[in-house]
Structures are given as structure tokens and as C-alpha cells.
Design a protein around this motif. Structure first.
Motif, mmCIF file in Angstrom:
data_model
loop_
_atom_site.group_PDB
_atom_site.id
_atom_site.type_symbol
_atom_site.label_atom_id
_atom_site.label_comp_id
_atom_site.label_asym_id
_atom_site.label_seq_id
_atom_site.Cartn_x
_atom_site.Cartn_y
_atom_site.Cartn_z
ATOM 1 N N MET A 183 0.656 -1.150 -0.011
ATOM 2 C CA MET A 183 -0.074 -0.054 0.105
ATOM 3 C C MET A 183 1.047 1.358 0.023
ATOM 4 O O MET A 183 0.795 2.170 -0.734
ATOM 5 N N ALA A 184 1.878 1.024 0.868
ATOM 6 C CA ALA A 184 2.660 2.381 1.165
ATOM 7 C C ALA A 184 3.527 2.828 -0.213
ATOM 8 O O ALA A 184 3.599 3.905 -0.827
ATOM 9 N N LYS A 204 3.937 5.385 -5.554
ATOM 10 C CA LYS A 204 4.284 5.613 -6.793
ATOM 11 C C LYS A 204 3.197 6.527 -7.648
ATOM 12 O O LYS A 204 3.650 7.236 -8.314
ATOM 13 N N ASN A 205 2.017 6.648 -6.911
ATOM 14 C CA ASN A 205 1.077 7.916 -7.609
ATOM 15 C C ASN A 205 1.987 9.234 -7.455
ATOM 16 O O ASN A 205 1.552 10.170 -8.247
ATOM 17 N N LEU A 252 6.269 12.576 -12.068
ATOM 18 C CA LEU A 252 7.596 13.499 -12.230
ATOM 19 C C LEU A 252 8.419 12.907 -13.547
ATOM 20 O O LEU A 252 9.085 13.746 -13.896
ATOM 21 N N SER A 253 8.348 11.588 -13.754
ATOM 22 C CA SER A 253 9.128 11.200 -14.884
ATOM 23 C C SER A 253 8.539 10.471 -15.913
ATOM 24 O O SER A 253 8.035 10.917 -16.858
ATOM 25 N N ILE A 300 -0.747 16.032 -6.318
ATOM 26 C CA ILE A 300 0.514 16.561 -6.039
ATOM 27 C C ILE A 300 1.467 16.106 -6.903
ATOM 28 O O ILE A 300 2.062 16.923 -7.507
ATOM 29 N N GLY A 301 1.604 14.848 -7.341
ATOM 30 C CA GLY A 301 2.626 14.252 -8.184
ATOM 31 C C GLY A 301 2.435 14.948 -9.795
ATOM 32 O O GLY A 301 3.453 15.349 -10.127
ATOM 33 N N ASN A 302 1.093 15.139 -10.241
ATOM 34 C CA ASN A 302 1.079 15.628 -11.243
ATOM 35 C C ASN A 302 1.411 17.396 -11.569
ATOM 36 O O ASN A 302 1.892 17.534 -12.418
ATOM 37 N N GLY A 303 0.917 17.894 -10.216
ATOM 38 C CA GLY A 303 1.021 19.180 -10.313
ATOM 39 C C GLY A 303 2.767 19.600 -10.306
ATOM 40 O O GLY A 303 3.256 20.426 -10.859
#
Lengths: 207, 243
Positions: free
Chosen positions: A1-2, A7-8, A13-14, A133-136
Motif C-alpha cells: 500500500m505504501a 508510486k502515485n 515526475l518522470s 501533488i505528483g502531477n502538479g
């Protein structure tokens, strides 16, 4: 889960970057990357909007009538963008002037709605928040890279600090590249980033 | 879910509740941040006035260099001296001018600053022009725009462009001629011309027209102020008026 949650956060980011892999949000990436400071503020603004739009829509996902879900998404995103715009006007007025209409246009940034529709409606709030957050951040990262080259080569400065002047490059005959200040160069820089990125990540290359 | 989320009743109730919640949230945010935003806008105007007078806005404050703000009527007589009301009038220079009132800022050294408002190619352009105590020599100018083309018309906001104005004069004898942005380069001997923006002819023409149109309303005031300045300087027989 963590590790899945993580990964989300890191994938956009890349490997699944919204700008250079999904090719979304190009318009504002061209417009606000003349200088680093507005680019960073824009990146943070989009991050806040994607994160909270994902969070809110993920919480609401079971109650939203599917027939009006796009309208609900738009209302949530638009409200968040208006809030961001108001806060910028109140606290960083000069930057909000530089960003001008592009803050309002976050509403139409495909990344925001794309993530809400593709991710938040199927996933739990916490994962959705991290995905936002990741996509932003993935978007902001590209903005900062592009703005770094455009400000350095176009104005000879970084964060407004005249770095080339201090190094004495102008006395050696160096001249700023005015073309860097125009949007087409941002597109070319993004193209170069995609080129470098794909030559490193061979699995992204189309056959 | 036990009930049908796609029934019309549910959709209508859902929409209404959503809109009310969003409206309340946004209104609260707007109200809570309004004072700060208004301060920013007011501060920006003050900074532009200080810049027009040729000072560095980072080190010199508005209160140090501006002695008085006023609204003039068409005859050049001050009808309002309350600083707050003058800044309120600046919210829409266009409406204020249409109502026959003309804001002016008097600096401690006798210079004056006048707000400008006009049309560029794509949208409004505005700014402030400062005249030395002789009411003729330009001390400085600040120009801004909302939508001129970057790299072309938008160049009017650059320090390089605005540096051409100081020292130019707006009167030819008794006649107001303003400053013309001359396509193809200004004649160095003509005190009423500066270079136009290459590729920004329409914006340049807009700036020329704006300077003249806005200053013309102040001519009665300039004439009166000039007379006073000359009288004072003759009496004191000190340094020449001007810069």
C-alpha cells in the motif's frame, strides 16, 4: 500500500509526466516560463489545484450523479482556481500580475480535469491527493526547467539576478538571445526535454 | 448507494446544494482578502507615481515625495484634496475624466504627476507622466498595458523605452503638442519626439494620442502653475525653473 501510494506521487515526475509524456498543459507552459519566479508560482498553483480537485472529487465520487459529473468537476476546479487567484492577488501581487490570465486558465488546464476524470473518480482520497501533488509537481518541474533556460539565455539572469553581467560575459561580446523570450522557444525547449527524456527512457519510444 | 444518484430530483438537489456551498466559500474568501488586495492595488499606484517622478521606488516612499493629491475641474481649479478620494478616482481614470474631474499629484519639489489613460492596439494602455515645475519638461513616465503584444507593443513598459522621455517638452510656445512616438526614429533636435516601437506602430500611436489627450485637460492648470512658478523664481531670482 505504501509503495503504491508513493508510486502515485513519483510516476508523474518522470515516466508519466503530464507535460512531456502525456503532452498536456503545453499552452501555459509556453506562456509563463519567461522567468523562473512566475514559473514556480504557476507550478505551485497548479499543484494546489490538482491536489485538492483530486481530493474533493475523490471524496465526492460515490455521491456525484454521473450525468452531471463533468459540471461538478468544473465547479470544484473553478472554485479552487478562483481561491488560488484571490490568494495570489492578496499575497504576491506582482507575480499575479505577471501570470495575468494564466491563473484563471488553470481551469482549462487539461492536466487538472484529466487527473480528476482518470484517477480521482476511481481511487481513494489519499491516493488521489498524492496523484494530484505528483502531477502538479511534474508540471511544475518542466516549467522550472524551461524557465531556467529561457531566463538564463534570454535575459542573462536567474530569479532576476543578472548572473551573466556579474560574470562579465557581456564585455567578452556575449549578447542575450532575444528569441528565448518568445513562446516558440519554450516549445523548442520542451521538444529538447522530450528528446533527452525519451532517449534515456527507451520504453517510452514509439515503435 | 440506496437511492438512485441519477434521478432528476437528486441531481437538482445536488446542484443547488453544491452551488450554495461554493458561493458561500468564495464570498467569504473574497471578503476576507479584499482589504489586502485593495492595499496592493493602492500601493502599486503609489509606486508608479514615485517611479514617474524619477525616484527609485524601493528606497523612496510615496509620502516622502508627493505633497498633495487633488482632483481638478476643467478650469484647473482643485475641487477635492482628500488623498483617499483621489485614489478612488484613479480606479477608473476614464470615468473620472468623463465626469469632468482630473486627478493630479503635486510633488514636494513642485513637479506634478498626471495619470494617463488611452487605447493601445489590443486593449487599454495607461500610465503616469511627471512634469517638472516649469509644467513643460518631462521628468519621467511610467507606461503599462493589459494586452499588447510581448516584444512589440508591450515594449512600452521597458525601462529602455521610458528612458527616452525625460528632458522632452510637451509645449511648443503656448500650444500643447505632447510627445510623439516617431516611426522610423525621432529627430534628435525635436524636443517633442521619441522613437516609436519597431513593429508596435499602433501601440506607439496610442501612446502619442494618450499623452496629448490626457494632458490637454490640464492646460488651464499648467498655465496658472507656470505663472506662479515664474513669479516666485523671478522674485527670488534664484536658479532657473526646470530641472
Amino acid at each position: 500500500m505504501a509503495s503504491k501510494s508513493l508510486k502515485n506521487l513519483t510516476a508523474p515526475l518522470s515516466g508519466n509526466n503530464p507535460v512531456i509524456v502525456q503532452i498536456l498543459g503545453i499552452c501555459s507552459a509556453l506562456a509563463v516560463t519567461v522567468q523562473l519566479k512566475p514559473a514556480i508560482v504557476m507550478g505551485l498553483s497548479v499543484m494546489v489545484v490538482t491536489a485538492f480537485a483530486n481530493l474533493v472529487m475523490s471524496i465526492l465520487r460515490k455521491g456525484v450523479p454521473s450525468r452531471i459529473r463533468i459540471i461538478v468537476q468544473l465547479v470544484v476546479i473553478a472554485s479552487l482556481v478562483i481561491l488560488v487567484d484571490q490568494v495570489l492577488k492578496a499575497f504576491v501581487y506582482d507575480v499575479s500580475k505577471q501570470l495575468s490570465v494564466y491563473v484563471g486558465l488553470i481551469i482549462t488546464n487539461c492536466i487538472v480535469m484529466g487527473r480528476v476524470e482518470a484517477f480521482a473518480l476511481q481511487n481513494k482520497p489519499w491516493d488521489s491527493f498524492l496523484d494530484g501533488i505528483g502531477n502538479g509537481a511534474g508540471y511544475g518541474l518542466i516549467l522550472v526547467i524551461v524557465a531556467f533556460f529561457r531566463e538564463l539565455l534570454g535575459s542573462g539572469s536567474l530569479f532576476g539576478f543578472p548572473i551573466f553581467e556579474k560574470l562579465g560575459l557581456y564585455e567578452l561580446g556575449y549578447a542575450n538571445c532575444g528569441l528565448m523570450l518568445f513562446p516558440p522557444m519554450a516549445l523548442i525547449i520542451i521538444g529538447c526535454i522530450i528528446w533527452v527524456h525519451r532517449s534515456i527512457n527507451k520504453d517510452l519510444q514509439e515503435k | 448507494m440506496k437511492f438512485n444518484t441519477n434521478s432528476n430530483v437528486y441531481i437538482i438537489i445536488y446542484s443547488v446544494v453544491m452551488v450554495v456551498i461554493v458561493a458561500v466559500l468564495l464570498s467569504l474568501a473574497a471578503l476576507g482578502l479584499k482589504e489586502r488586495q485593495d492595499n496592493n492595488i493602492l500601493n502599486e499606484k503609489k509606486v508608479q507615481i514615485v517611479k514617474a517622478l524619477g525616484y527609485d521606488a524601493a528606497t523612496v516612499s510615496y509620502d516622502e515625495v508627493v505633497a498633495e493629491a487633488a482632483l481638478l475641474n476643467a478650469e484647473g481649479v482643485a475641487v477635492e484634496n482628500d488623498t483617499q478620494k483621489v485614489f478612488d478616482a484613479l480606479q477608473s481614470v476614464k470615468d473620472t475624466r468623463a465626469a469632468g474631474q482630473f486627478p493630479i499629484f503635486k510633488a514636494t519639489d513642485g513637479s506634478v504627476v498626471v495619470p494617463l489613460y488611452g487605447a493601445g492596439l489590443w486593449g487599454p494602455i495607461w500610465g503616469y507622466i511627471a512634469l517638472a515645475p516649469d509644467m513643460n519638461t518631462v521628468k519621467g513616465i511610467v507606461l503599462d498595458h493589459s494586452g499588447e503584444t510581448p516584444g512589440l507593443g508591450a515594449e512600452i513598459t521597458t525601462a529602455k523605452h521610458q528612458a527616452m522621455y525625460p528632458g522632452k517638452t510637451v509645449f511648443e510656445g503656448e500650444e500643447l503638442v505632447g510627445i510623439t512616438l516617431k516611426k522610423g526614429g525621432a529627430d534628435a533636435n525635436n524636443p517633442h519626439e521619441v522613437d516609436a516601437i519597431t513593429g508596435g506602430t499602433k501601440t506607439s500611436d496610442g501612446v502619442s494620442a494618450m499623452i496629448k489627450d490626457c494632458l490637454v485637460s490640464y492646460v488651464p492648470y499648467f498655465v496658472a502653475a507656470k505663472a506662479t512658478t515664474e513669479q516666485v523664481s523671478n522674485e527670488l531670482n534664484t536658479e532657473n525653473n526646470g530641472k
